[in-house]
Design a protein around this motif. Structure first.
Motif, PDB file in Angstrom:
ATOM      1  N   PRO A 146       0.568  -1.083  -0.517  1.00  0.00           N
ATOM      2  CA  PRO A 146      -0.260   0.054  -0.005  1.00  0.00           C
ATOM      3  C   PRO A 146       0.863   0.902   0.249  1.00  0.00           C
ATOM      4  O   PRO A 146       0.285   2.176  -0.717  1.00  0.00           O
ATOM      5  CB  PRO A 146      -1.080   0.045   1.101  1.00  0.00           C
ATOM      6  CG  PRO A 146      -0.225  -0.911   2.065  1.00  0.00           C
ATOM      7  CD  PRO A 146       0.633  -1.524   1.399  1.00  0.00           C
ATOM      8  N   LYS A 147       1.905   0.991   1.384  1.00  0.00           N
ATOM      9  CA  LYS A 147       2.552   2.394   0.196  1.00  0.00           C
ATOM     10  C   LYS A 147       2.644   2.938  -0.491  1.00  0.00           C
ATOM     11  O   LYS A 147       3.759   2.132  -1.711  1.00  0.00           O
ATOM     12  CB  LYS A 147       3.552   2.350   1.227  1.00  0.00           C
ATOM     13  CG  LYS A 147       3.656   2.555   2.653  1.00  0.00           C
ATOM     14  CD  LYS A 147       4.544   2.061   3.595  1.00  0.00           C
ATOM     15  CE  LYS A 147       4.909   2.107   5.349  1.00  0.00           C
ATOM     16  NZ  LYS A 147       5.416   2.027   6.103  1.00  0.00           N
ATOM     17  N   ARG A 148       3.666   3.906  -1.439  1.00  0.00           N
ATOM     18  CA  ARG A 148       3.346   4.696  -2.556  1.00  0.00           C
ATOM     19  C   ARG A 148       4.793   4.065  -3.158  1.00  0.00           C
ATOM     20  O   ARG A 148       4.924   3.121  -4.160  1.00  0.00           O
ATOM     21  CB  ARG A 148       3.411   6.174  -2.743  1.00  0.00           C
ATOM     22  CG  ARG A 148       4.187   6.735  -3.863  1.00  0.00           C
ATOM     23  CD  ARG A 148       3.863   8.138  -4.159  1.00  0.00           C
ATOM     24  NE  ARG A 148       1.888   7.649  -4.350  1.00  0.00           N
ATOM     25  CZ  ARG A 148       1.580   8.062  -5.722  1.00  0.00           C
ATOM     26  NH1 ARG A 148       1.991   7.891  -6.924  1.00  0.00           N
ATOM     27  NH2 ARG A 148       0.339   8.352  -5.874  1.00  0.00           N
ATOM     28  N   ARG A 149       6.305   4.023  -1.949  1.00  0.00           N
ATOM     29  CA  ARG A 149       7.473   3.720  -2.357  1.00  0.00           C
ATOM     30  C   ARG A 149       7.153   2.386  -2.618  1.00  0.00           C
ATOM     31  O   ARG A 149       8.448   1.838  -2.788  1.00  0.00           O
ATOM     32  CB  ARG A 149       7.991   4.946  -1.514  1.00  0.00           C
ATOM     33  CG  ARG A 149       8.153   3.456   0.106  1.00  0.00           C
ATOM     34  CD  ARG A 149       9.407   4.002   1.533  1.00  0.00           C
ATOM     35  NE  ARG A 149       8.788   3.647   2.322  1.00  0.00           N
ATOM     36  CZ  ARG A 149       8.429   4.032   3.804  1.00  0.00           C
ATOM     37  NH1 ARG A 149       7.486   4.667   3.264  1.00  0.00           N
ATOM     38  NH2 ARG A 149       7.879   3.039   4.462  1.00  0.00           N
ATOM     39  N   HIS A 150       6.458   1.798  -2.315  1.00  0.00           N
ATOM     40  CA  HIS A 150       6.508   0.673  -2.322  1.00  0.00           C
ATOM     41  C   HIS A 150       5.795  -0.053  -3.541  1.00  0.00           C
ATOM     42  O   HIS A 150       5.642  -1.189  -3.353  1.00  0.00           O
ATOM     43  CB  HIS A 150       6.184  -0.171  -1.342  1.00  0.00           C
ATOM     44  CG  HIS A 150       6.987  -0.787   0.072  1.00  0.00           C
ATOM     45  ND1 HIS A 150       6.834  -1.092   1.079  1.00  0.00           N
ATOM     46  CD2 HIS A 150       8.397  -0.080  -0.077  1.00  0.00           C
ATOM     47  CE1 HIS A 150       6.853  -0.954   2.051  1.00  0.00           C
ATOM     48  NE2 HIS A 150       7.888  -0.157   1.487  1.00  0.00           N
ATOM     49  N   HIS A 151       5.072   0.405  -4.435  1.00  0.00           N
ATOM     50  CA  HIS A 151       4.437   0.475  -5.293  1.00  0.00           C
ATOM     51  C   HIS A 151       5.303  -0.403  -6.981  1.00  0.00           C
ATOM     52  O   HIS A 151       5.291  -1.129  -7.600  1.00  0.00           O
ATOM     53  CB  HIS A 151       3.238   1.107  -6.070  1.00  0.00           C
ATOM     54  CG  HIS A 151       2.679   1.768  -5.819  1.00  0.00           C
ATOM     55  ND1 HIS A 151       1.492   3.051  -5.736  1.00  0.00           N
ATOM     56  CD2 HIS A 151       2.237   1.814  -4.048  1.00  0.00           C
ATOM     57  CE1 HIS A 151       0.777   3.514  -4.731  1.00  0.00           C
ATOM     58  NE2 HIS A 151       0.586   2.573  -4.188  1.00  0.00           N
ATOM     59  N   LYS A 152       6.530  -0.486  -6.775  1.00  0.00           N
ATOM     60  CA  LYS A 152       6.618  -1.430  -7.672  1.00  0.00           C
ATOM     61  C   LYS A 152       7.190  -2.137  -7.911  1.00  0.00           C
ATOM     62  O   LYS A 152       8.128  -2.683  -8.008  1.00  0.00           O
ATOM     63  CB  LYS A 152       8.955   0.058  -7.767  1.00  0.00           C
ATOM     64  CG  LYS A 152       9.033  -0.051  -5.874  1.00  0.00           C
ATOM     65  CD  LYS A 152      10.669   0.073  -6.573  1.00  0.00           C
ATOM     66  CE  LYS A 152      11.429   0.769  -5.271  1.00  0.00           C
ATOM     67  NZ  LYS A 152      12.617   1.368  -5.412  1.00  0.00           N
ATOM     68  N   ARG A 153       6.902  -2.990  -5.943  1.00  0.00           N
ATOM     69  CA  ARG A 153       7.263  -3.771  -5.800  1.00  0.00           C
ATOM     70  C   ARG A 153       5.944  -4.767  -6.526  1.00  0.00           C
ATOM     71  O   ARG A 153       5.725  -5.678  -5.714  1.00  0.00           O
ATOM     72  CB  ARG A 153       7.682  -4.491  -4.397  1.00  0.00           C
ATOM     73  CG  ARG A 153       8.344  -3.746  -3.913  1.00  0.00           C
ATOM     74  CD  ARG A 153       8.262  -3.938  -2.139  1.00  0.00           C
ATOM     75  NE  ARG A 153       9.831  -3.188  -1.382  1.00  0.00           N
ATOM     76  CZ  ARG A 153      10.104  -3.269  -0.062  1.00  0.00           C
ATOM     77  NH1 ARG A 153       9.017  -3.927   0.636  1.00  0.00           N
ATOM     78  NH2 ARG A 153      11.062  -2.651   0.207  1.00  0.00           N
ATOM     79  N   ARG A 154       4.641  -3.855  -6.669  1.00  0.00           N
ATOM     80  CA  ARG A 154       3.715  -4.994  -7.238  1.00  0.00           C
ATOM     81  C   ARG A 154       3.869  -5.820  -8.220  1.00  0.00           C
ATOM     82  O   ARG A 154       4.860  -5.621  -9.250  1.00  0.00           O
ATOM     83  CB  ARG A 154       2.670  -3.992  -7.078  1.00  0.00           C
ATOM     84  CG  ARG A 154       2.052  -3.265  -6.307  1.00  0.00           C
ATOM     85  CD  ARG A 154       0.870  -1.867  -6.634  1.00  0.00           C
ATOM     86  NE  ARG A 154       0.230  -1.691  -5.272  1.00  0.00           N
ATOM     87  CZ  ARG A 154      -0.172  -0.417  -5.320  1.00  0.00           C
ATOM     88  NH1 ARG A 154      -0.652  -0.082  -6.684  1.00  0.00           N
ATOM     89  NH2 ARG A 154      -1.261   0.153  -4.122  1.00  0.00           N
TER      90      ARG A 154
END
Length: 237
Positions: A146-154
């Protein structure tokens, strides 16, 4: 600086997430010891296949049509599809060993004979899947990061979608189920950019589940907590 390499020389990949949770039950340990090996495509393993040569799917499934479930959770949907469609073969990829153990128990109980299991990162499986070999793929309630900085992990990012598209047949179907509105947004932005078209003629096409759907435990939790499931269907072009 050169990219990190696995000891075999293959690319090194960082994995974000859990490999194991609470202590496994003795029965689950037994399922892992006795059942996982025969069901797991060994050529995916780095040490068995460091050159990442394509896996021989006929060895596992003969001439069956091949489906892929990415992150199968507890395995209820995957076993349901395998039992309902005995004429196909289905591969499940899941790095969380507790989920793998749960799936193995369900396979035993169902008697399904058309399942293969890879207990690891699906990107490793993509390395060895023959091009155009997958007819249908499922991504059901993936980790939302959910954290924006983690969206690249989706999953719905280039590093996953490009090899998925390469492994799928033209006209193959890719289903995504999620209860996270921003995951829907990112899916609708990114998936069509990587060789897919969204199949939706009206709101019912993403609001209503597929005809062969069974609610997973993740969906049941989402509904209890007031979140709305979305069902997205894409076709490989």
């Amino acid at each position: 600086m050169s990219a990190r390499k696995h000891p075999t020389g293959a690319p090194w990949r960082n994995f974000h997430g859990r490999f194991k949770g609470k202590t496994l039950k003795p029965s689950q340990e037994a399922w892992l010891d006795e059942d996982l090996g025969p069901l797991s495509p060994g050529a995916v393993d780095w040490d068995v296949n460091p050159a990442r040569n394509p896996i021989d799917l006929k060895e596992y499934f003969g001439d069956r049509e091949i489906w892929l479930e990415i992150g199968f959770g507890g395995g209820e949907h995957m076993v349901h599809q395998a039992v309902t469609n005995p004429e196909i073969g289905i591969i499940g990829c899941e790095p969380y060993i507790n989920g793998v153990a749960m799936l193995l128990g369900k396979i035993r109980a169902s008697g399904a004979q058309n399942i293969a299991v890879y207990p690891g990162d699906v990107r490793n499986m993509f390395d060895v899947l023959p091009d155009g070999s997958i007819s249908r793929a499922f991504l059901l309630y993936p980790d939302p990061w959910p954290k924006r900085r983690h969206h690249k992990r989706r999953f719905v990012t280039e590093g996953h979608l490009t090899p998925l598209a390469k492994s799928m047949k033209k006209g193959g179907i890719f289903r995504i189920a999620t209860d996270i509105p921003d995951y829907v947004r990112q899916s609708l932005e990114e998936v069509p950019r990587h060789g897919f078209e969204w199949l939706a003629a009206g709101p019912s096409d993403w609001r209503e589940p597929w005809g062969d759907w069974i609610p997973t435990r993740y969906e049941q939790k989402a509904l209890r907590e007031g979140r709305v499931p979305h069902y997205l269907t894409f076709r490989r072009v």
